[in-house]
Write a protein that holds these residues in place. Structure first.
Motif, PDB file in Angstrom:
ATOM      1  N   LYS A   1       0.818  -1.204   0.000  1.00  0.00           N
ATOM      2  CA  LYS A   1       0.000   0.000   0.000  1.00  0.00           C
ATOM      3  C   LYS A   1       0.858   1.264   0.000  1.00  0.00           C
ATOM      4  O   LYS A   1       1.912   1.317   0.645  1.00  0.00           O
ATOM      5  CB  LYS A   1      -0.933  -0.009   1.215  1.00  0.00           C
ATOM      6  CG  LYS A   1      -1.960  -1.132   1.172  1.00  0.00           C
ATOM      7  CD  LYS A   1      -2.867  -1.105   2.377  1.00  0.00           C
ATOM      8  CE  LYS A   1      -3.894  -2.239   2.302  1.00  0.00           C
ATOM      9  NZ  LYS A   1      -4.793  -2.234   3.495  1.00  0.00           N
ATOM     10  N   VAL A   2       0.389   2.270  -0.722  1.00  0.00           N
ATOM     11  CA  VAL A   2       1.138   3.516  -0.883  1.00  0.00           C
ATOM     12  C   VAL A   2       0.213   4.710  -0.646  1.00  0.00           C
ATOM     13  O   VAL A   2      -1.010   4.570  -0.569  1.00  0.00           O
ATOM     14  CB  VAL A   2       1.762   3.620  -2.293  1.00  0.00           C
ATOM     15  CG1 VAL A   2       2.739   2.476  -2.542  1.00  0.00           C
ATOM     16  CG2 VAL A   2       0.676   3.641  -3.375  1.00  0.00           C
ATOM     17  N   LYS A   3       0.800   5.889  -0.546  1.00  0.00           N
ATOM     18  CA  LYS A   3       0.042   7.132  -0.431  1.00  0.00           C
ATOM     19  C   LYS A   3       0.822   8.239  -1.123  1.00  0.00           C
ATOM     20  O   LYS A   3       2.031   8.123  -1.351  1.00  0.00           O
ATOM     21  CB  LYS A   3      -0.213   7.486   1.034  1.00  0.00           C
ATOM     22  CG  LYS A   3       1.057   7.705   1.845  1.00  0.00           C
ATOM     23  CD  LYS A   3       0.745   7.968   3.308  1.00  0.00           C
ATOM     24  CE  LYS A   3       2.028   8.153   4.129  1.00  0.00           C
ATOM     25  NZ  LYS A   3       1.729   8.410   5.559  1.00  0.00           N
ATOM     26  N   GLN A   4       0.114   9.328  -1.470  1.00  0.00           N
ATOM     27  CA  GLN A   4       0.744  10.455  -2.145  1.00  0.00           C
ATOM     28  C   GLN A   4       0.984  11.583  -1.150  1.00  0.00           C
ATOM     29  O   GLN A   4       0.131  11.878  -0.302  1.00  0.00           O
ATOM     30  CB  GLN A   4      -0.144  10.950  -3.287  1.00  0.00           C
ATOM     31  CG  GLN A   4       0.515  12.008  -4.168  1.00  0.00           C
ATOM     32  CD  GLN A   4      -0.372  12.385  -5.344  1.00  0.00           C
ATOM     33  OE1 GLN A   4      -1.488  12.850  -5.177  1.00  0.00           O
ATOM     34  NE2 GLN A   4       0.129  12.157  -6.558  1.00  0.00           N
ATOM     35  N   LEU A   5       2.159  12.237  -1.263  1.00  0.00           N
ATOM     36  CA  LEU A   5       2.463  13.365  -0.389  1.00  0.00           C
ATOM     37  C   LEU A   5       1.750  14.629  -0.865  1.00  0.00           C
ATOM     38  O   LEU A   5       1.211  14.691  -1.969  1.00  0.00           O
ATOM     39  CB  LEU A   5       3.973  13.590  -0.338  1.00  0.00           C
ATOM     40  CG  LEU A   5       4.817  12.450   0.227  1.00  0.00           C
ATOM     41  CD1 LEU A   5       6.282  12.872   0.322  1.00  0.00           C
ATOM     42  CD2 LEU A   5       4.299  12.000   1.595  1.00  0.00           C
TER      43      LEU A   5
END
Length: 272
Positions: free
Chosen positions: A210-214
């Motif tokens: 899982k990833v997220k955007q800054l």
């Protein structure tokens, strides 16, 4: 719609890819502790322009930079900064160039100084998975065959395979059909045909997929803060088989690495 390239167009694309390869090779000599990614971005743009090409990323989708430099837990799309690289860091350098009307686009993950053994293993596995995926790029196979091969190889080592970001077709546009996920099922997806050119780019995380955007609107990071690794090649289907148009040979030469990993995907010897 998949845009098939002629052999003449593929040769033009090889030149575009090699400009990127040479840029990464030049950068390999500069990437070290204390250097900023903004500095790397500046010299990369100068190098690309001096070699008769245009930066492929700068201005594309309003991208402000020539390079995308993703450090440690950053997966991809990291914007260059004035923060110096530190001993033990890793950095994925993703670079594009436009030449003769065609794009080249590929990436390499570099080690800064003394990197932890667990991270070294992640780098090794991700790089190996790139070639495992390329092996499946053959006439009659399908997109899912590439993704399945990469996914199985990396998940067997306990790593997370990013889902939200994928490889892509490439040509007169940076991003063309088909999308090339690093996960999938065998026998599923669009069928490969002669003359296809794609960018295959495993993005593999130490922990969760899982990833997220800054908040900068660009940088993608792992949700758990663990390292991520990214490698990318441009690959064409020539005479039914995969042929790598880009090369890590210039990087390997700069870093003193001996490797034959690309040899089986070349019809002719590469002259450095």
């Amino acid at each position: 719609m998949i845009i098939v390239k002629t052999k003449e167009e593929i040769e033009l694309m090889r030149q575009s890819a090699l400009i990127v390869s040479k840029t990464l090779g030049m950068l390999a000599k500069e990437i070290k502790e204390g250097v900023t990614t903004n500095y790397l971005d500046t010299i990369a743009e100068e190098f690309i322009r001096d070699h008769g090409a245009l930066p492929g990323f700068k201005g594309l989708y309003d991208c402000p930079s020539t390079l995308l430099c993703s450090v440690n837990e950053a997966v991809v799309h990291g914007l260059p900064t004035d923060v110096p690289l530190k001993n033990g860091d890793i950095v994925s350098v993703d670079c594009g160039a436009l030449m003769n009307g065609f794009y080249g686009d590929h990436a390499y993950t570099f080690e800064i100084g003394n990197v932890e053994d667990a991270t070294k293993k992640l780098i090794k596995t991700t790089k190996e998975s790139l070639y495992v995926g390329i092996e499946q790029l053959r006439v009659g196979n399908r997109v899912g065959d590439v993704g399945y091969a990469i996914q199985q190889y990396c998940e067997a080592q306990g790593y997370g395979v990013v889902r939200e970001l994928v490889g892509h077709g490439i040509g007169r546009k940076m991003h063309e059909d088909p999308e090339m996920p690093n996960y999938g099922r065998r026998g599923r997806g669009k069928k490969f045909v002669e003359g296809m050119v794609v960018a295959i780019e495993p993005m593999i995380n130490m922990g969760t997929h899982k990833v997220k955007q800054l908040k900068d609107g660009w940088t993608i990071v792992t949700q758990d803060g663990k390292p991520s690794v990214h490698f990318e090649h441009d690959v064409a289907i020539v005479d039914g088989k995969p042929e790598i148009l880009s090369t890590f040979a210039y990087v390997h030469e700069a870093l003193g690495i001996s490797s034959d990993e690309e040899d089986r995907f070349r019809q002719n010897a590469l002259i450095i």
